[in-house]
Design a protein around this motif. Structure first.
Motif, mmCIF file in Angstrom:
data_model
loop_
_atom_site.group_PDB
_atom_site.id
_atom_site.type_symbol
_atom_site.label_atom_id
_atom_site.label_comp_id
_atom_site.label_asym_id
_atom_site.label_seq_id
_atom_site.Cartn_x
_atom_site.Cartn_y
_atom_site.Cartn_z
ATOM 1 N N PRO A 37 0.993 -1.518 0.166
ATOM 2 C CA PRO A 37 0.455 0.010 0.064
ATOM 3 C C PRO A 37 0.856 1.734 0.119
ATOM 4 C CG PRO A 37 -0.476 -1.289 1.784
ATOM 5 C CD PRO A 37 0.686 -1.963 1.262
ATOM 6 N N ILE A 38 0.608 1.953 -1.390
ATOM 7 C CA ILE A 38 1.620 3.183 -1.227
ATOM 8 C C ILE A 38 1.495 4.353 -0.308
ATOM 9 C CG2 ILE A 38 2.485 5.101 -2.929
ATOM 10 C CD1 ILE A 38 2.073 2.997 -5.072
ATOM 11 N N GLY A 39 1.710 4.919 0.859
ATOM 12 C CA GLY A 39 1.084 6.224 1.090
ATOM 13 C C GLY A 39 2.367 7.436 1.035
ATOM 14 N N TYR A 40 1.865 8.756 1.882
ATOM 15 C CA TYR A 40 3.042 9.335 2.337
ATOM 16 C C TYR A 40 3.194 9.856 3.575
ATOM 17 C CZ TYR A 40 -0.965 12.462 1.532
ATOM 18 O OH TYR A 40 -1.999 13.846 1.450
ATOM 19 N N GLN B 299 1.161 20.283 -6.241
ATOM 20 C CA GLN B 299 1.158 18.962 -6.387
ATOM 21 C C GLN B 299 2.253 18.680 -7.406
ATOM 22 O OE1 GLN B 299 -1.840 16.333 -5.923
ATOM 23 N NE2 GLN B 299 -0.585 14.628 -5.793
ATOM 24 N N ALA B 300 1.942 18.555 -9.091
ATOM 25 C CA ALA B 300 2.929 18.523 -10.261
ATOM 26 C C ALA B 300 4.128 19.192 -10.042
ATOM 27 C CB ALA B 300 1.879 19.389 -10.471
ATOM 28 N N TRP B 301 4.103 20.071 -9.609
ATOM 29 C CA TRP B 301 5.612 20.581 -9.808
ATOM 30 C C TRP B 301 6.672 20.191 -8.808
ATOM 31 C CZ3 TRP B 301 9.124 22.655 -12.327
ATOM 32 C CH2 TRP B 301 10.525 23.621 -12.100
ATOM 33 N N GLU B 302 6.260 19.905 -7.425
ATOM 34 C CA GLU B 302 6.836 20.252 -6.337
ATOM 35 C C GLU B 302 7.251 17.873 -5.965
ATOM 36 O OE1 GLU B 302 4.849 20.842 -2.749
ATOM 37 O OE2 GLU B 302 3.009 19.722 -2.620
ATOM 38 N N TYR B 303 6.021 17.290 -6.404
ATOM 39 C CA TYR B 303 5.865 16.046 -6.055
ATOM 40 C C TYR B 303 7.223 14.824 -6.442
ATOM 41 C CZ TYR B 303 4.885 13.236 -9.906
ATOM 42 O OH TYR B 303 5.065 12.825 -11.907
ATOM 43 N N VAL B 304 8.528 15.258 -7.189
ATOM 44 C CA VAL B 304 9.533 14.898 -8.230
ATOM 45 C C VAL B 304 10.623 15.252 -6.802
ATOM 46 C CG1 VAL B 304 11.169 13.955 -9.644
ATOM 47 C CG2 VAL B 304 8.210 13.668 -10.060
ATOM 48 N N GLY C 19 0.967 20.719 -1.741
ATOM 49 C CA GLY C 19 0.260 20.597 -2.822
ATOM 50 C C GLY C 19 -1.378 19.594 -1.271
ATOM 51 N N LYS C 20 -0.864 19.644 -0.261
ATOM 52 C CA LYS C 20 -1.674 18.376 0.214
ATOM 53 C C LYS C 20 -1.977 19.727 1.759
ATOM 54 C CE LYS C 20 -1.930 14.344 -2.162
ATOM 55 N NZ LYS C 20 -3.645 14.214 -2.909
#
Length: 404
Positions: free
Chosen positions: A148-151, A232-237, A244-245
């Motif tokens: 289960p992927i999570g953060y 989120q799209a710019w920061e997540y990598v 973003g969350k």
């Protein structure tokens, strides 16, 4: 209607009895309450009036002491509450301790210790994969069917239903731009989720096995994981979600105990990959829950995601988040991840419902791709209960207000 006279079939009847924390009319004092129909029982006052040994757990401004008391206490308190609101001999004592739901102030029912969010819907994960990795041989990432992927999220910004959601600001960068810009998010989204509330802590260094799930998890609530998709799209990598969350996560004011959801338990979807032993639930009791969620935007229903389709169960998520020895604390909250079903009408985010903004929703008050200031999002849900009666889950609502 008097509080004892709940109509037959009411989803908040005595078969349910979710817990919350409220302030009575004209008071700022907080105390544990239990919902019955459209009334709230002052559980602590009732416990004192009836000489309950659990009065010390209920006459509190938070659910924390009850959460920490453990499964035996949870069951005992639930049996006592059921008797208090159903046995005629208690009516004269208990009835004055009810307050109309419309007249009380509801609060965040427990102090959130840690907050973790998962990514457990195969339908959601495949939709996202098709959108953003269209050329990949598989829309799922290679690890998705194995764990289960999570953060790890931000517990301090978990808020109770009804709290306004301030549009977040941050960096964003369009594919056609050379550099990022700063400003309010223009792709604000929702994620329809279910949150699980931990009661009993665990020891650092000792994983919690699948079989111990119900000894640690008290109950569940609806959860909206608001998301700024452009931030989120710019920061997540490469490290995943962050700003973003973390600005706001909304939860219901009512926590439904797992004991109220026995008839809603179902087997999860068929496993397509062999699981490592700590996640293998083939010989465990059914770990899924048949929860029927409704997503409304400005009063218009836009989606009805089915929680029964979630690939990873709450027990597997708990086992995974502790398998490295991470300890649980009373008040830990973990989200299921976006709940999405196989059809377009069952998608749990605007990202999916509009296919990343390509296909706007046609609503009576205008088109929507992502949220506009003033929009109100409400998640509600029910589950099958005893004798065909529904178990209502407390709704979670948030209104978007302009960026600070």
């Amino acid at each position: 209607m008097p509080p004892f006279d709940v109509p037959e079939g009411d989803p908040f009847g005595p078969h349910n009895l979710p817990y919350g924390v409220f302030s009575p009319p004209g008071s700022s004092e907080r105390t544990v309450g239990v919902r019955l129909g459209d009334h709230v029982l002052d559980a602590g006052a009732a416990a004192h009036a009836l000489g309950s040994p659990y009065a010390s757990l209920l006459a509190r401004p938070t659910l924390g002491p009850l959460l920490a008391a453990g499964r035996t206490a949870w069951s005992d308190v639930r049996r006592a509450l059921t008797a208090w609101v159903t046995v005629p001999a208690h009516r004269e004592t208990v009835e004055p301790l009810f307050h109309p739901l419309s007249e009380v102030t509801l609060h965040l029912p427990f102090e959130v210790a840690d907050y973790v969010d998962f990514y457990a819907s195969e339908n959601h994960a495949r939709n996202v994969g098709r959108m953003f990795r269209p050329d990949a041989p598989d829309s799922l990432t290679p690890n998705w069917k194995h764990l289960p992927i999570g953060y790890h999220g931000r517990s301090g910004t978990v808020v109770v239903s009804g709290t306004d959601v301030v549009r977040p600001s941050g960096q964003r960068k369009a594919p056609t731009e050379d550099a990022p810009v700063f400003g309010p998010s223009v792709r604000l989204d929702i994620e329809a989720e279910v949150g699980f509330v931990v009661g009993v802590p665990s020891e650092l260094g000792r994983p919690v096995p699948l079989s111990d799930f119900r000894d640690h998890v008290f109950g569940l609530c609806l959860l909206n994981d608001w998301s700024a998709r452009d931030v989120q799209a710019w920061e997540y990598v490469p490290l995943g979600p962050f700003l973003g969350k973390s600005f706001t996560t909304s939860v219901s004011a009512w926590i439904t105990p797992l004991d109220a959801l026995e008839e809603a338990r179902v087997a999860p979807p068929e496993r397509t990959h062999d699981l490592l032993p700590y996640l293998d639930d083939a010989h465990e009791e059914p770990g899924g829950y048949d929860l029927r969620i409704t997503v409304s935007l400005n009063g218009h229903v836009v989606s009805e995601p089915p929680f029964s389709t979630m690939y990873w169960t709450a027990a597997q998520q708990l086992a995974h988040l502790t398998v490295n020895g991470a300890s649980l604390r009373t008040g830990d909250l973990y989200g299921s991840g976006t709940v999405s079903g196989p059809t377009e009408r069952e998608r749990g985010s605007l990202l999916e419902l509009t296919w990343n903004g390509r296909d706007p929703l046609e609503l009576p008050d205008g088109k929507r791709t992502f949220l506009e200031d003033g929009d109100v999002v409400t998640l509600s849900a029910w589950a099958p209960g005893p004798d065909g009666v529904r178990v209502g889950l407390g709704e979670v609502t948030g209104r978007v207000v302009p960026a600070a």
